[in-house]
Design an enzyme around this catalytic site. Structure first.
Site, PDB file in Angstrom:
ATOM      1  CG  ASP A 443      -2.093   0.895   1.137  1.00 12.42           C
ATOM      2  OD1 ASP A 443      -2.366   1.390   0.025  1.00 12.42           O
ATOM      3  OD2 ASP A 443      -2.766   1.112   2.160  1.00 12.42           O
ATOM      4  CD  GLU A 446      -0.098   5.227  -4.410  1.00  7.82           C
ATOM      5  OE1 GLU A 446      -0.805   4.224  -4.594  1.00  7.82           O
ATOM      6  OE2 GLU A 446       0.270   5.610  -3.280  1.00  7.82           O
ATOM      7  CG  ASP A 522      -8.405   4.143  -0.243  1.00  4.91           C
ATOM      8  OD1 ASP A 522      -8.166   2.935  -0.078  1.00  4.91           O
ATOM      9  OD2 ASP A 522      -7.727   5.051   0.272  1.00  4.91           O
TER      10      ASP A 522
END
Length: 786
Positions: A443, A446, A522
């Site tokens: 997670d 990026e 999300d």
């Protein structure tokens, strides 16, 4: 100073976010100062186009065409893929390609074309280059699939990275797909799509772009054929699409248009043509075979940010067991860490985590751990200390370690573009394995660094190794998550060599499938979020990432019982079937939505369990062929325009068509069927396609159709393998493939091929053996005979 940024700073600090808010303000200003001091300022630029052809140099698979102000290298590979690179750029180095570039096709010939141009002629494709540098990709019959106009560069007068632009034309009837994980789609309408992996910082819906995993990969489907185009640059960019129109304006067709703009990197491109299956197979041969998940990862996963303790995990698992609901994995989010620090455990709330993991595994349930890349920057943190010893963390241009703010507070970030750092990071998973975790969920990669304003990531001027080439975050940003997945996957293969690693990652880039899968991130709770979930899975599959799925129920908020159930029913037919929600969202256990939803969810769970042998087969086929599990309904008939516009149903492999309910209050829905006979699996009623049919879709189920003649491996009543055979139409035959997998490990099981033949009122099923047809070694159940 930007006055709006100052206002945002004051509002964040004054809004009650206190310590973390102040840190994000400091981080935002720090990032701005670093970039102001080190990022090259773009001043005067010099525009450049290729000019006219000056000469050629034939070579294997094509050759080099020299223009007045550039040169173009073209190579047709033995697998039919076409590569071209301007300014002499070659296929390597590339983060996208798996291993070395494919061998050139010795039969491809560079020869003169009309008006001073040149062309490369190969078996499956012809590439025509005009004297001014336009490049056309044509079928062997001469039909143009794509025409790239001469490119344009803008080069800083003082030196530095040149930005470039490439405009292209496709057929008027063409439709665009791909570009990674996009919430609006899967067909990409007119608009601008950014190529910069981005954490939106909130739950997203169909209108949000960009998202976590972008790829400069387009799949273009037209009457004349299908082609995939990949612009191999990792830099920030934008793709502007405009669909064509037939008979537009004065009665002439208006071509579809694509404009790609990149802030840097080489202008190089791969194109492959053929059927969708052939294109994806060629694509997988270039970028790598998809990782094979262990069989348990194809079951049902339950996750939540906020389990909070071992007792809560046991309570949830007991709830599944008491109600007879299948459960294959439980995911622990950041709240199981010690103060949110990666590769740690909160010893108060999870005092005996290995014991819990062992108990769950005896019941067939695996534990999956979240893993974030950011490392809390405090001496005494074992990960920070060991990373500092090997100089693992990203630095700025002045040589200082770059700091950001993530869940654990002030943090530093490993430079995964360095092989030494990947090796160090991969070794850290030993701690996770000792805790009993069997899978890993990447997670925030990026990478995300919280910011009160501006981009929520690292400074663009931050330095990266880039495999020894050296560069900055402008080039490394989009591959950060890809390289983190590579580090985790390689580390797990070394630490636990007998087991297939299970890794899925929120961010990534081209080639992400080599190390695992991804998920939606999300996604917002709501009916638009449900629709976006399907778009993401379909789009990612067409970019070569077959294993993905959404947060069932949506990440935020509290879904209505109907919305939750429809999301759950869709998830049961997607590769990654995972319920998940945020800390502040409503519950996601099926029994929290009432008795009716519980019983309908049970049906979906049991059907997923029954279809597990089929999912295992699809996983093996994806690894060997590149074909996604979840495919658009036009997969086998891309020439059918009505199917190209269908976005609310999908094929699961070759055998099943799934039509989820994506709107509230729907008890019936229209379904677009591809050519052939299709059976409603609930009623066994037969329908002839291509056609649009109206079928019942009660709350208890979503419509699922089986292709006539399909042989589907399923789990039988005694948990053994059974073949579910759907009767072929009279005078026709059918068949299917089956891969029997032990569930884990690296053995390559054979692909079993079955043939189904209609003989009067009977259906005869045989397996193709080396010495001819043989009887199946497992029970056969025939359906669709009335």
């Amino acid at each position: 100073m930007d006055g709006r940024d100052l206002v945002r700073s004051v509002s964040v600090v004054g809004g009650g976010m206190a310590a973390r808010g102040l840190r994000t303000v400091r981080a935002a200003w720090r990032r701005r100062r670093i970039d102001a001091a080190a990022l090259p300022q773009r001043g005067a630029e010099r525009a450049r186009v290729p000019g006219q052809v000056q000469g050629v140099e034939p070579g294997p698979g094509g050759g080099l065409i020299r223009f007045g102000r550039s040169e173009l290298r073209i190579t047709v590979a033995v697998n039919g893929a076409v590569f071209w690179g301007w300014d002499g750029a070659g296929p390597q180095p590339s983060y996208a390609l798996a291993g070395n570039s494919p061998e050139p096709d010795p039969r491809a010939v560079l020869e003169p074309d009309k008006d001073g141009g040149w062309r490369v002629v190969a078996e499956r494709v012809t590439v025509v280059v005009s004297r001014h540098g336009a490049v056309e990709v044509c079928t062997p019959g001469g039909v143009t699939l794509r025409r790239d106009l001469p490119p344009r560069w803008w080069e800083p007068v003082g030196g530095g990275a040149a930005r470039w632009m490439q405009r292209s034309e496709v057929a008027a009837d063409a439709r665009f797909f791909g570009l990674g994980g996009r919430a609006s789609g899967p067909r990409l309408r007119d608009g601008s799509y950014r190529l910069w992996n981005t954490d939106p910082g909130r739950a997203f819906g169909p209108g949000d772009d960009p998202l976590y995993l972008t790829m400069p990969v387009q799949l273009v489907v037209a009457d004349a054929g299908t082609h995939l185009v990949f612009h191999d640059s990792t830099w920030d960019g934008t793709v502007v699409l405009r669909e064509g129109a037939e008979g537009a304006g004065s009665g002439h067709d208006r071509a579809g248009r694509c404009e790609v703009r990149m802030d840097g990197g080489p202008l190089r491109c791969w194109v492959m043509v053929g059927t969708p299956a052939r294109v994806l197979h060629t694509w997988a041969s270039l970028t790598g075979a998809p990782a094979l998940p262990p069989a348990w990862a194809l079951g049902h996963h339950h996750a939540r940010w906020g389990f909070g303790s071992e007792q809560e995990v046991r309570r949830i698992v007991a709830g599944y067991q008491e109600r007879g609901l299948p459960l294959d994995a439980v995911h622990l989010d950041i709240d199981h860490y010690d103060e949110h620090q990666v590769f740690t455990v909160d010893r108060e709330r999870f005092a005996k985590l290995p014991v819990l993991a062992d108990e769950l595994r005896r019941d067939g349930i695996r534990l999956v751990s979240i893993v974030d890349p950011a490392v809390r920057a405090v001496p005494g943190n074992a990960v920070y200390d060991s990373g500092s010893e090997v100089d693992a963390f990203v630095r700025d241009a002045a040589g200082r370690t770059v700091r950001g703010v993530v869940w654990a507070g002030d943090s530093v970030f490993p430079d995964f573009t360095h092989a030494r750092v990947r090796k160090w990071w991969g070794g850290l998973y030993e701690e996770r394995l000792r805790q009993g975790f069997a899978g890993f969920w990447h997670d925030m990669n990026e990478p995300t660094s919280f910011s009160a304003f501006g981009e929520a990531t690292l400074p663009r001027s931050a330095r990266h190794a880039l495999e020894g080439r050296e560069g900055d975050h402008r080039e490394a940003h989009n591959v950060y998550g890809l390289c983190m997945a590579q580090a985790g996957y390689a580390g797990l293969r070394e630490l636990s060599p007998q087991q297939r690693p299970f890794v899925f990652s929120r961010s990534g880039w081209v080639g992400a499938q080599r190390y695992g899968g991804t998920w939606s991130g999300d996604v917002a709770t709501g009916w638009p979020g449900l629709r976006a979930s399907l778009s993401l899975v379909l789009g990612l599959g067409l970019c070569g990432v077959p294993y993905s799925g959404p947060d069932v129920g949506g990440f935020d908020g509290s879904p209505s019982p109907e919305l939750y159930l429809r999301w759950f029913q869709l998830g049961a037919y997607l590769p990654l079937f995972r319920t998940h929600a945020s800390l502040r969202a409503g519950r996601r256990e099926p029994w929290e939505f009432g008795a009716d939803v519980l019983e309908h969810a049970r049906v979906a769970l049991l059907e997923r369990r029954r279809l597990l042998p089929y999912f295992v087969t699809l996983a093996h086929l994806a690894r060997r062929t590149g074909a996604p599990y979840v495919r658009p309904v036009w997969w086998g008939a891309p020439e059918d325009r009505s199917l190209r516009d269908c976005e609310d149903a999908f094929l699961l492999g070759d055998s099943l068509l799934v039509a989820p309910v994506l709107d509230p209050g729907a008890g019936r829905r229209a379904v677009q069927l591809p050519p052939g006979r299709w059976y409603d699996t609930a009623t066994e009623e037969a329908y002839e396609g291509p056609a649009q049919v109206l079928v019942d879709a009660p709350l208890s189920r979503i419509p699922v159709f089986a292709r006539a003649g399909a042989v589907v491996p399923v789990r039988g009543a005694d948990d053994g393998l059974e073949l579910e055979v759907w009767a072929p139409a009279r005078g026709r035959t059918g068949g299917g493939l089956v891969v029997r997998d032990a569930g884990d490990g690296w053995d390559e099981p054979e692909i079993e091929r079955y043939v189904a033949r209609r003989q009067g009122r009977r259906v005869v099923v045989t397996r193709e053996g080396e010495d001819g047809p043989v009887e199946p070694s497992c029970p056969v159940r025939v359906r669709g005979l009335g």
